[in-house]
Scaffold this motif. Structure first.
Motif, short mmCIF file in Angstrom:
data_model
loop_
_atom_site.label_atom_id
_atom_site.label_comp_id
_atom_site.label_asym_id
_atom_site.label_seq_id
_atom_site.Cartn_x
_atom_site.Cartn_y
_atom_site.Cartn_z
N ASP A 9 60.34 46.56 48.42
CA ASP A 9 59.41 46.89 47.34
C ASP A 9 59.39 45.84 46.24
N PHE A 10 60.58 45.35 45.86
CA PHE A 10 60.66 44.37 44.78
C PHE A 10 59.95 43.07 45.17
N ILE A 11 60.17 42.63 46.40
CA ILE A 11 59.53 41.39 46.87
C ILE A 11 58.02 41.58 46.93
N GLN A 12 57.59 42.73 47.42
CA GLN A 12 56.15 43.00 47.48
C GLN A 12 55.55 42.99 46.08
N LYS A 13 56.27 43.57 45.12
CA LYS A 13 55.77 43.61 43.74
C LYS A 13 55.61 42.20 43.19
N LEU A 14 56.61 41.33 43.42
CA LEU A 14 56.51 39.95 42.94
C LEU A 14 55.31 39.25 43.57
N GLY A 15 55.10 39.47 44.88
CA GLY A 15 53.97 38.84 45.56
C GLY A 15 52.64 39.27 45.00
N ILE A 16 52.49 40.57 44.73
CA ILE A 16 51.23 41.08 44.19
C ILE A 16 51.00 40.55 42.78
N ILE A 17 52.07 40.52 41.97
CA ILE A 17 51.94 40.01 40.60
C ILE A 17 51.49 38.55 40.61
N LEU A 18 52.08 37.75 41.51
CA LEU A 18 51.71 36.34 41.59
C LEU A 18 50.28 36.17 42.06
N GLY B 31 41.56 37.61 53.28
CA GLY B 31 41.88 39.03 53.50
C GLY B 31 42.55 39.73 52.35
N ALA B 32 42.37 39.21 51.11
CA ALA B 32 43.05 39.82 49.96
C ALA B 32 42.58 41.24 49.70
N ILE B 33 41.26 41.50 49.82
CA ILE B 33 40.75 42.85 49.58
C ILE B 33 41.37 43.83 50.57
N GLU B 34 41.35 43.46 51.84
CA GLU B 34 41.92 44.34 52.87
C GLU B 34 43.42 44.57 52.63
N ALA B 35 44.11 43.51 52.21
CA ALA B 35 45.55 43.62 51.97
C ALA B 35 45.85 44.59 50.82
N MET B 36 45.11 44.46 49.74
CA MET B 36 45.34 45.34 48.59
C MET B 36 45.01 46.79 48.93
N LEU B 37 43.93 46.98 49.67
CA LEU B 37 43.57 48.35 50.07
C LEU B 37 44.64 48.96 50.98
N LYS B 38 45.22 48.12 51.82
CA LYS B 38 46.29 48.60 52.70
C LYS B 38 47.49 49.07 51.87
N ILE B 39 47.85 48.29 50.85
CA ILE B 39 48.96 48.67 49.98
C ILE B 39 48.65 49.98 49.25
N GLN C 82 52.67 57.86 45.49
CA GLN C 82 53.31 57.00 44.50
C GLN C 82 52.26 56.19 43.75
N CYS C 83 52.23 56.35 42.46
CA CYS C 83 51.41 55.47 41.62
C CYS C 83 52.36 54.59 40.83
N ASP C 84 52.72 53.45 41.41
CA ASP C 84 53.67 52.56 40.77
C ASP C 84 52.99 51.25 40.39
N GLU C 85 53.79 50.29 39.97
CA GLU C 85 53.25 49.00 39.53
C GLU C 85 52.52 48.29 40.66
N ASN C 86 53.03 48.43 41.88
CA ASN C 86 52.37 47.78 43.01
C ASN C 86 50.93 48.27 43.18
#
Length: 764
Positions: A482-491, A511-519, A528-532
């Motif tokens: 989760d932490f690594i994924q959060k850093l990736g999304i923030i960047l 594929g950024a739109i598809e990736a964000m929708l997947k998350i 879960q409604c978190d920072e990610n």
């Protein structure tokens, strides 16, 4: 004395030209089935320039060697130094490369066979330096030639292996010489060494052989440097009788490694023998061995390094030795590697570039010193870390240790002194590490933390596509931490905030739109409604801004339904709601997509959100903005019966009047284009009202940024038209006049007036 930080200068024109040339081969070479050929009239005869272009192409194309053919015509190109390490090179390519007068040749980790040696021997008249790593079995291949049809009149592998009489430097690591022989039964190692009479530097690190095979070392009359690092020597004192035949030796390396330290009997006697029999010795490396141990007679020793009494060396390697001899006083050497001082550690990182285990250990110590702010020369530290990581790009421990040490430089007090070129090297080095060890969580965490601490520069055009692609791979992994994924999304979101136009399209194409929708779907399933989740919506908000293609991708991947699901499930999450509504506002700016918002119950949703007081005015502001674009299309475009267009416009007006004009915003407009278009909507006063209010608010609260932007986009002329037109509502005219005055007065005056008004501070 610490190394001063360099001036923050751009790359040289020559370096820029070489990079452009490497990326654009078709500009000066024609491609055919047989590879590239220089275009007519083009010559690369200047040896220095030709070598640099070769190196630029080597770095630009890590897997494709088609570019090598450019250098096949020796009348048009001229190479002196060639590095093809870590590339699989066939004999045909090596043949035309070796027609050049090459002086230095690096073929380490190239899967060489005896056929390659035959071609290398064509360089006998010019070759001075040869680097080979034999972890892929070259020596074994040479020993098998006795069963093959011989060439060169039967002399190859009988009288010589390398027919390079001028060779001065030979590096042949990781070779296995035991039980290997040539045609007449002669062992291969002597067959390699005996003909090389001019050799002055020999590196046999990590090789396996019986020490007797070095008996011919006394025939190397010019040998000045001998490297036997990582060679397992059972009886060191006996072995030294052979090694010390090379009386001209100035540098001797007998080091072990942190993973496999060398323990020898009678260590003091061994060093005494070296000191007595190598009169010219100025440099000795005994790192990761016990050769500097006191033994049982510590109290009687006159020297801090027993056996070196009376000697004064230029260099002494004491890294990772038992009993920590690097901490002793009066060490008989001017420069010492070890772990006791900053100078020792930095020197270790510098000199152990070719010794992965010792380098990794030095980097770990440097990391600890940086962590506790004990390193004064951080500029040198940065450069040495990058050099070590680049040279050992396939060693995971070096990459992990190096990236951990980098973090404390990039986030420390000297972070602003790191130059543009150094930042670029850091980014490229970390991307290399990320790609090489993409499934190692420690590696990914280190790389992403470094990127976050750097505040990635605005100009990432040199690696923009590559950076996005790698970050995307991190965030979409199903088993990602989760932490690594959060850093990736923030960047990714940070990058999305910094780009315009075509670069936003790159996100969509990768594929950024598809990736964000997947998350988001994954988080929704987990409730879960978190920072990610919040940052995923924020990123899509950023990359859909004035980018119709990305808006369409969002809709095509059922993004609107996901919007409704998140709204229902997490109706009380202000940050989430603001990000989602910002994205909806971007979709509403695209004429052909607005009709999608009129389907289902979206209009009812937006009507309710217009009255919302969540997150200040942000949610309400975005809802009115959405309706502004939809209503401005006219009565004919309003395809639903409820709510009516007039009813919606009345509610828009009420909402706008409720907003404080001094409200601070969480928004970043790069262009006012969509808003300026609404200024012309005289038949939709509510939309015009929203547009003028937005401009008035932004130029009042953030005058430094938005007064200039509005003026540059021709907004003043449009506002003057709005103010003068009789169809314009009076409150809209007043706002328009205010905007015009704010822009004409300039940011300083607007800001001063704002700061002098207590009411303007209420929303801080």
């Amino acid at each position: 004395m610490a190394t001063s930080w360099p001036e923050n200068n751009p790359e040289t024109l020559e370096d820029l030209c070489l990079k452009v040339a490497a990326k654009n081969i078709d500009a000066y070479a024609d491609k055919s089935i047989d590879g590239y050929t220089l275009k007519e009239g083009i010559s690369l005869q200047h040896p220095s320039l030709c070598d640099k272009l070769f190196q630029s192409m080597y770095e630009e194309y890590p897997t494709d060697l088609a570019w090598l053919k450019i250098f096949r015509d020796t009348s048009l190109t001229r190479l002196n130094r060639v590095n093809l390490s870590w590339r699989r090179i066939d004999t045909r390519d090596l043949e035309f490369i070796c027609k050049h007068p090459i002086r230095e040749l690096d073929l380490s980790n190239c899967h060489l066979k005896w056929e390659h040696v035959l071609i290398i021997n064509e360089l006998g008249g010019t070759l001075l330096s040869l680097i080979i790593d034999d972890s892929f079995g070259l020596v074994q291949s040479l020993s098998e030639t006795k069963d093959s049809t011989h060439v060169d009149e039967g002399k190859f592998c009988i009288e010589y292996v390398f027919k390079c009489p001028k060779l001065k430097k030979l590096l042949l690591r990781d070779a296995y010489f035991k039980n290997t022989s040539i045609e007449d039964g002669t062992s291969i190692l002597p067959a390699i060494l005996n003909p090389l009479k001019n050799l002055n530097s020999l590196d046999l690190s990590c090789c396996v052989f019986d020490i007797e095979l070095l008996d011919s070392i006394d025939q190397l009359e010019n040998l000045c440097s001998l490297y036997l690092s990582g060679v397992n020597i059972e009886d060191m004192l006996e072995a030294l009788k052979t090694i010390c035949k090379a009386k001209k030796l100035r540098h001797l390396d007998l080091s072990g490694s942190e993973d496999a330290p060398q323990t020898h009997n009678h260590p003091g006697d061994c060093l005494s023998y070296i000191a007595d029999n190598l009169p010219n010795l100025t440099s000795l490396d005994i790192s990761a061995t016990n050769l500097a141990s006191y033994g049982t007679q510590a109290s009687n020793r006159e020297c801090s390094i027993p056996g070196l009494e009376g000697k004064e060396l230029e260099f002494l390697g004491l890294m990772d030795c038992p009993d920590n001899p690097c901490e002793r006083p009066d060490i008989p050497a001017k420069r010492v590697t070890g772990t006791n001082t900053e100078a020792q550690v930095l020197l270790a990182v510098r000199v152990y570039k070719d010794k992965e285990s010792l380098l990794s250990s030095a980097l770990n110590h440097l990391f600890q010193m940086l962590r506790y702010e004990e390193v004064r020369d951080q500029c040198q530290g940065l450069e040495l870390i990058l050099a070590g990581m680049k040279h050992n790009w396939k060693n995971k421990q070096v990459q992990i240790s190096g990236s951990a040490a980098l973090f404390y430089i990039l986030k420390g007090e000297n972070r602003e002194k790191v130059t543009h070129l150094q930042r670029r090297k850091v980014i490229l080095t970390l991307l290399d590490a990320m790609e090489q060890f993409r499934h190692d969580r420690t590696m990914l965490r280190n790389v992403l933390l470094n990127f976050c601490s750097m505040h990635l520069p605005d100009n990432l055009t040199f690696c923009h596509h590559r950076m996005i692609r790698n970050l995307m791979e991190v965030v979409v992994s199903d088993n990602q931490e989760d932490f690594i994924q959060k850093l990736g999304i923030i960047l990714l979101n940070c990058l999305a905030c910094q780009v315009d136009g075509e670069e936003k399209l790159t996100f969509g194409e990768l594929g950024a739109i598809e990736a964000m929708l997947k998350i988001i779907r994954r988080k929704l399933a987990l409730n879960q409604c978190d920072e990610n989740m919040e940052v995923s919506w924020s990123m899509m908000w950023n990359i859909t801004d004035e980018t119709a293609e990305n808006c369409k991708r969002f809709i095509d991947n059922n993004g609107l339904e996901l919007f409704k699901s998140c709204l229902v499930r997490f109706a009380d999450k202000e940050e989430l709601l603001r990000n989602m509504m910002g994205l909806m506002g971007n979709i509403a700016e695209v004429r052909e997509l607005r009709k999608k918002l009129m389907e289902g119950d979206f209009m009812d949703i937006f009507c309710k959100l217009m009255e919302s007081e969540m997150d200040g005015i942000e949610v309400s502001y975005n809802a009115v903005g959405i309706f502004s674009h939809i209503t401005a299309d006219g009565e004919n475009a309003w395809t639903i019966s409820q709510p009516t267009r007039n009813e919606v416009m009345m509610r828009m007006m009420r909402a706008i009047k409720r907003w404080p004009l001094e409200s601070r915003r969480n928004i970043n407009y790069r262009s006012f284009g969509p808003i300026l278009n609404l200024l012309k909507a005289f038949d939709t006063p509510a939309a015009q009202y929203w547009a003028v209010w937005a401009l008035c608010n932004l130029t009042r609260v953030y005058p430094e940024r938005y007064c200039r932007l509005l003026k540059s986009e021709g907004g003043l002329a449009l506002l003057e038209t709005v103010e003068a037109d009789p169809r314009t509502l009076e409150e809209v005219k007043t706002l328009a006049h205010t905007v015009i005055e704010q822009v004409r007065n300039g940011p300083e005056k607007v800001k001063a007036e704002s700061e002098s008004n207590p009411e303007d501070q209420s929303d801080d």
